[in-house]
Design an enzyme around this catalytic site. Structure first.
Site, PDB file in Angstrom:
ATOM      1  N   HIS A  63       0.845  -1.192   0.000  1.00 59.52           N
ATOM      2  CA  HIS A  63       0.000   0.000   0.000  1.00 59.52           C
ATOM      3  C   HIS A  63       0.882   1.244   0.000  1.00 59.52           C
ATOM      4  O   HIS A  63       2.106   1.153   0.136  1.00 59.52           O
ATOM      5  CB  HIS A  63      -0.997  -0.010   1.158  1.00 59.52           C
ATOM      6  CG  HIS A  63      -0.403   0.032   2.531  1.00 59.52           C
ATOM      7  ND1 HIS A  63       0.483  -0.918   3.003  1.00 59.52           N
ATOM      8  CD2 HIS A  63      -0.592   0.909   3.561  1.00 59.52           C
ATOM      9  CE1 HIS A  63       0.807  -0.637   4.252  1.00 59.52           C
ATOM     10  NE2 HIS A  63       0.183   0.473   4.610  1.00 59.52           N
ATOM     11  N   HIS A  65       1.143   3.906   1.972  1.00 56.50           N
ATOM     12  CA  HIS A  65       1.617   4.616   3.172  1.00 56.50           C
ATOM     13  C   HIS A  65       3.138   4.721   3.112  1.00 56.50           C
ATOM     14  O   HIS A  65       3.819   3.780   2.684  1.00 56.50           O
ATOM     15  CB  HIS A  65       1.196   3.872   4.455  1.00 56.50           C
ATOM     16  CG  HIS A  65      -0.197   4.229   4.902  1.00 56.50           C
ATOM     17  ND1 HIS A  65      -0.961   3.406   5.691  1.00 56.50           N
ATOM     18  CD2 HIS A  65      -0.944   5.340   4.667  1.00 56.50           C
ATOM     19  CE1 HIS A  65      -2.135   3.993   5.936  1.00 56.50           C
ATOM     20  NE2 HIS A  65      -2.150   5.160   5.321  1.00 56.50           N
ATOM     21  N   ASP A  67       5.574   4.477   5.139  1.00 58.03           N
ATOM     22  CA  ASP A  67       6.473   3.509   5.789  1.00 58.03           C
ATOM     23  C   ASP A  67       6.615   2.213   4.979  1.00 58.03           C
ATOM     24  O   ASP A  67       7.380   1.325   5.358  1.00 58.03           O
ATOM     25  CB  ASP A  67       6.039   3.226   7.237  1.00 58.03           C
ATOM     26  CG  ASP A  67       4.650   2.642   7.365  1.00 58.03           C
ATOM     27  OD1 ASP A  67       3.752   3.076   6.621  1.00 58.03           O
ATOM     28  OD2 ASP A  67       4.444   1.746   8.211  1.00 58.03           O
ATOM     29  N   HIS A 140      -7.473  -2.046   5.529  1.00 56.74           N
ATOM     30  CA  HIS A 140      -6.609  -1.044   6.163  1.00 56.74           C
ATOM     31  C   HIS A 140      -7.274   0.319   5.974  1.00 56.74           C
ATOM     32  O   HIS A 140      -8.399   0.394   5.518  1.00 56.74           O
ATOM     33  CB  HIS A 140      -5.223  -1.130   5.511  1.00 56.74           C
ATOM     34  CG  HIS A 140      -4.144  -0.393   6.234  1.00 56.74           C
ATOM     35  ND1 HIS A 140      -4.037  -0.361   7.602  1.00 56.74           N
ATOM     36  CD2 HIS A 140      -3.102   0.349   5.759  1.00 56.74           C
ATOM     37  CE1 HIS A 140      -2.986   0.373   7.936  1.00 56.74           C
ATOM     38  NE2 HIS A 140      -2.402   0.816   6.835  1.00 56.74           N
TER      39      HIS A 140
END
Ligand SMILES: [Zn+2]
Ligand SMILES: [Zn+2]
Length: 306
Positions: A63, A65, A67, A140
């Protein structure tokens, strides 16, 4: 085949753990490795590891994001400087193409190898005669994928004694039979590979999930997997917090492994609140109470499928 961890922390790096990335090493099977996620600093972690970026065949992003993603442009650029000339395909959810295009455009970056960015939202996203990769959406805060890497069954071992009895001398014929190919002998007789091969060797399955709350697709992707890599951001005492932020607890990860009939579970993506070994061992104990074959992912260490 094993999974080598490059980053095992959640959200932001600490001095002990970097953000998410791991490599599925397939050196014996195909001489390459596949990377899953590429958080910031991943290329530095690679430098401290035995991995060579030129051997990276695919990158799978779960995904968008930061991080899990912010290390990608730098790593792709460095791969070119380190002699990477083989093509590389990056799979990931919709939006990945725009991200890469803008970063490369405004920074005037180029790579000296064929780079393909493939946006996927689910299904069998890639396969060849030895492996297939299936992706399914997880639960998520943003679209997030889990990946199931399935090795296909391999032909069984060649029965040398039987071949000797039949009076067939070692030679190229052995190689063909080993691959499961039928052959015609010089006297015109056919020799069927199945008659001189042992039981097929079952292919192994490795499932690597992105950030997720407990969900059905996580269990589906992990069905009978030899190794499941699952996030365990928190412990069960913070289950409400985990739910709010779209994450799982160690216990929930273990329940998913149990329900899926997985053989081994690797926990990763630990919140920075679990600072020392003792706290992480508590987290591991929580998982082991449900699923005894649970392990903590450690950076620069590998976990083999069962
Ligand atoms: Zn994350
Ligand atoms: Zn996330």
């Amino acid at each position: 085949m094993d999974v080598y961890f490059l980053g095992t922390g959640a959200g932001m790096p600490t001095t002990k753990r970097n953000v998410t990335s791991m490599a599925l090493r397939l050196y014996e099977e195909r001489g390459t490795f596949w990377m899953f996620d590429c958080g910031e600093g991943t290329q530095h972690q690679v430098l401290r590891s035995p991995l060579k970026l030129s051997k990276c065949e695919f990158i799978f992003i779960t995904h968008l994001h930061g991080d899990h993603l912010f290390g990608l442009p730098g790593l792709l650029s460095s791969r070119g400087h380190q002699g990477g000339t083989r093509p590389l395909t990056v799979f990931g959810p919709p939006g990945l193409g725009d991200y890469m295009k803008i970063v490369f455009q405004v920074s005037h970056s180029e790579v000296p190898y064929p780079l393909l960015i493939k946006e996927v939202d689910g299904g069998v996203i890639w396969s060849d005669d030895a492996f297939s990769v299936t992706a399914l959406p997880l639960d998520h805060r943003v679209p997030c994928l889990g990946y199931r890497v399935q090795e296909k069954d391999r032909p069984g071992k060649l029965k040398f004694e039987l071949l000797k009895e039949k009076g067939i001398p070692p030679g190229p014929v052995y190689g063909q039979l080993k691959q499961g190919l039928d052959v015609q002998l010089p006297d015109g007789e056919f020799l069927f590979a199945a008659s001189v091969l042992g039981e097929p060797i079952p292919g192994r399955t490795v499932t690597i999930l992105g950030d997720t709350r407990p969900c059905e697709n996580a269990v589906r992707l992990a069905r009978n997997a030899n190794l499941l890599v699952h996030e365990a951001t928190f412990m069960e005492d913070r289950v409400q917090h985990a739910h709010e932020f779209g994450h799982s607890t160690a216990k929930q990860a273990a329940l998913a492994a149990e329900r899926a009939g997985a053989k081994k579970l690797a926990l990763t993506h630990f919140s920075s609140r679990y600072k020392d070994e003792e706290q992480l061992n508590e987290l591991l104990t929580e998982a082991k109470e449900v699923f005894p074959e649970s392990y903590l992912a450690e950076e620069f260490e590998a976990i083999e499928p069962a």
